[in-house]
Write a protein that holds these residues in place. Sequence first.
Motif, PDB file in Angstrom:
ATOM      1  N   VAL A 117      49.386  42.765  34.899  1.00 26.80           N
ATOM      2  CA  VAL A 117      49.252  42.783  36.355  1.00 26.80           C
ATOM      3  C   VAL A 117      50.615  42.484  36.975  1.00 26.80           C
ATOM      4  N   SER A 118      51.087  43.354  37.836  1.00 31.95           N
ATOM      5  CA  SER A 118      52.299  43.076  38.591  1.00 31.95           C
ATOM      6  C   SER A 118      51.941  42.226  39.807  1.00 31.95           C
ATOM      7  N   ALA A 119      52.661  41.132  39.988  1.00 33.33           N
ATOM      8  CA  ALA A 119      52.425  40.248  41.137  1.00 33.33           C
ATOM      9  C   ALA A 119      53.784  39.914  41.759  1.00 33.33           C
ATOM     10  N   PRO A 120      54.352  40.840  42.524  1.00 31.86           N
ATOM     11  CA  PRO A 120      55.729  40.710  43.002  1.00 31.86           C
ATOM     12  C   PRO A 120      55.878  39.792  44.214  1.00 31.86           C
ATOM     13  N   SER A 121      55.420  38.558  44.075  1.00 28.23           N
ATOM     14  CA  SER A 121      55.505  37.605  45.185  1.00 28.23           C
ATOM     15  C   SER A 121      56.802  36.805  45.129  1.00 28.23           C
ATOM     16  N   VAL A 172      49.109  43.346  42.506  1.00 29.43           N
ATOM     17  CA  VAL A 172      48.562  42.544  43.605  1.00 29.43           C
ATOM     18  C   VAL A 172      49.730  42.233  44.531  1.00 29.43           C
ATOM     19  N   LEU A 173      49.778  42.934  45.643  1.00 31.15           N
ATOM     20  CA  LEU A 173      50.920  42.833  46.541  1.00 31.15           C
ATOM     21  C   LEU A 173      50.814  41.609  47.454  1.00 31.15           C
ATOM     22  N   PRO A 174      51.951  40.964  47.727  1.00 26.96           N
ATOM     23  CA  PRO A 174      51.963  39.847  48.674  1.00 26.96           C
ATOM     24  C   PRO A 174      52.169  40.345  50.098  1.00 26.96           C
ATOM     25  N   GLU A 211      46.330  33.617  50.808  1.00 22.03           N
ATOM     26  CA  GLU A 211      45.708  34.939  50.753  1.00 22.03           C
ATOM     27  C   GLU A 211      46.021  35.629  49.418  1.00 22.03           C
ATOM     28  N   HIS A 212      47.278  35.567  49.004  1.00 20.55           N
ATOM     29  CA  HIS A 212      47.675  36.216  47.752  1.00 20.55           C
ATOM     30  C   HIS A 212      47.019  35.530  46.559  1.00 20.55           C
ATOM     31  N   ALA A 213      46.918  34.209  46.587  1.00 22.63           N
ATOM     32  CA  ALA A 213      46.283  33.482  45.492  1.00 22.63           C
ATOM     33  C   ALA A 213      44.836  33.915  45.314  1.00 22.63           C
ATOM     34  N   ARG A 214      44.127  34.089  46.415  1.00 18.12           N
ATOM     35  CA  ARG A 214      42.730  34.523  46.317  1.00 18.12           C
ATOM     36  C   ARG A 214      42.638  35.923  45.719  1.00 18.12           C
ATOM     37  N   ARG A 215      43.523  36.809  46.139  1.00 16.12           N
ATOM     38  CA  ARG A 215      43.455  38.182  45.624  1.00 16.12           C
ATOM     39  C   ARG A 215      43.886  38.247  44.164  1.00 16.12           C
ATOM     40  N   LEU A 216      44.897  37.464  43.799  1.00 12.93           N
ATOM     41  CA  LEU A 216      45.304  37.421  42.390  1.00 12.93           C
ATOM     42  C   LEU A 216      44.194  36.824  41.539  1.00 12.93           C
ATOM     43  N   ALA A 217      43.542  35.783  42.033  1.00 15.71           N
ATOM     44  CA  ALA A 217      42.414  35.193  41.311  1.00 15.71           C
ATOM     45  C   ALA A 217      41.325  36.238  41.083  1.00 15.71           C
ATOM     46  N   LEU A 225      50.866  30.395  40.099  1.00 16.41           N
ATOM     47  CA  LEU A 225      50.018  29.484  39.338  1.00 16.41           C
ATOM     48  C   LEU A 225      48.754  29.127  40.110  1.00 16.41           C
ATOM     49  N   ILE A 226      48.809  29.134  41.429  1.00 17.49           N
ATOM     50  CA  ILE A 226      47.632  28.782  42.229  1.00 17.49           C
ATOM     51  C   ILE A 226      46.554  29.849  42.090  1.00 17.49           C
ATOM     52  N   GLY A 227      46.947  31.112  42.065  1.00 18.66           N
ATOM     53  CA  GLY A 227      45.977  32.175  41.864  1.00 18.66           C
ATOM     54  C   GLY A 227      45.301  32.075  40.510  1.00 18.66           C
ATOM     55  N   ALA A 228      46.094  31.807  39.461  1.00 18.24           N
ATOM     56  CA  ALA A 228      45.510  31.636  38.135  1.00 18.24           C
ATOM     57  C   ALA A 228      44.580  30.437  38.105  1.00 18.24           C
ATOM     58  N   GLY A 229      45.017  29.347  38.751  1.00 12.35           N
ATOM     59  CA  GLY A 229      44.183  28.151  38.784  1.00 12.35           C
ATOM     60  C   GLY A 229      42.859  28.380  39.484  1.00 12.35           C
ATOM     61  N   LEU A 230      42.864  29.118  40.591  1.00 10.46           N
ATOM     62  CA  LEU A 230      41.619  29.425  41.304  1.00 10.46           C
ATOM     63  C   LEU A 230      40.653  30.203  40.407  1.00 10.46           C
ATOM     64  N   ALA A 231      41.195  31.216  39.722  1.00 12.36           N
ATOM     65  CA  ALA A 231      40.340  32.038  38.865  1.00 12.36           C
ATOM     66  C   ALA A 231      39.722  31.219  37.744  1.00 12.36           C
ATOM     67  N   LEU A 232      40.517  30.396  37.115  1.00 13.34           N
ATOM     68  CA  LEU A 232      40.028  29.652  35.959  1.00 13.34           C
ATOM     69  C   LEU A 232      39.115  28.504  36.357  1.00 13.34           C
ATOM     70  N   ARG A 233      39.438  27.825  37.440  1.00 16.75           N
ATOM     71  CA  ARG A 233      38.593  26.704  37.863  1.00 16.75           C
ATOM     72  C   ARG A 233      37.189  27.189  38.214  1.00 16.75           C
ATOM     73  N   ALA A 234      37.078  28.360  38.792  1.00 12.65           N
ATOM     74  CA  ALA A 234      35.764  28.907  39.119  1.00 12.65           C
ATOM     75  C   ALA A 234      34.969  29.276  37.868  1.00 12.65           C
ATOM     76  N   ALA A 235      35.683  29.424  36.734  1.00 14.86           N
ATOM     77  CA  ALA A 235      35.028  29.850  35.498  1.00 14.86           C
ATOM     78  C   ALA A 235      34.750  28.717  34.531  1.00 14.86           C
TER      79      ALA A 235
END
Length: 299
Positions: free
Chosen positions: A5-9, A51-53, A73-79, A102-112
């Motif tokens: 996944v490209s995340a050019p933020s 996932v564009l910023p 906003e970007h963290a939610r979309r990356l998650a 790291l916040i996007g990854a953390g959101l995704a994993l914490r929900a799981a």
Amino acid sequence: MIALVSAPSNLGLRPPLPTTVPGCAKAPEALRDAGLFARFAELGARDAGVVLPGRYADDSSPGRLRNQSLIIEHARRLAGRITEIRTVGDVPLVIGGDCSLLIGAGLALRAAGRFGLVHLDGHTDFRHPGNSPTCASLAGEDLAAAIGRHWPVIADIDGLGPYFRAADVSHAGCRDEDEQLVEVSQTVGLTIRASEIIRDGAVDAGQRIREQVDRAELDGYWLHLDVDILDSAVMPAVDSPSPGGIDAAHLADLLAVLAPRAVGAQVTVFDPDLDPDGRCARLLVEILADGLGELGRAR
């Protein structure tokens, strides 16, 4: 299968100069041009898109992060993208971008579930409102935010904070003189300085880290890599280069120990603007292909 996944933020970094923006948003395409995506395709990986910023604004103010709303906003979309990849059984490899990812990854994993974090970085990234009056750039504050030691607006998005428990975190790679080294060492489960990796070897460090985060009570661990873990003589193309870091062989070996059991990974802070001849990009391609080629394969 690895899904890139490209995340050019660049939203979590301060401007390098007035009226300019950080160049790390160009990293995914610079690494693609240097052969990274082709190398991983040869290993069976797929391209999972971008996932564009939002547009960089430099709008920090007291009590507010630079680009704060855009980062959230970007963290939610990356998650969401990470969750989609994991739902179909693939392993996300996020190519950034700055450490705010790291916040996007953390959101995704914490929900799981409950996941560990391996934070490989030349800095502890542990500046937070409790130890500094100058909080503004999340790329230097991401680890603090990830374990809940930041303003709730970033550390508790959607009520999911902390994204990682402090005891489930290993940090490795900071320099001996890091300002927050003592606090981090007293807070997270394991801290290994770059000098210790150089002294004892990357394989030893990787095994110590894996023992700490690959525990039965955890659902897995995420691998965060800021390439400024490398010595500035090896990797000058980063936001904050510094001497005293590890070399390319150390990093490839460290990743090779940790990657097979990881549930995903992210690569951050390479700045192509500081790599005019592409030398650093080509070196990173070799390190990442060697070190992350088995990402998630042993899970």
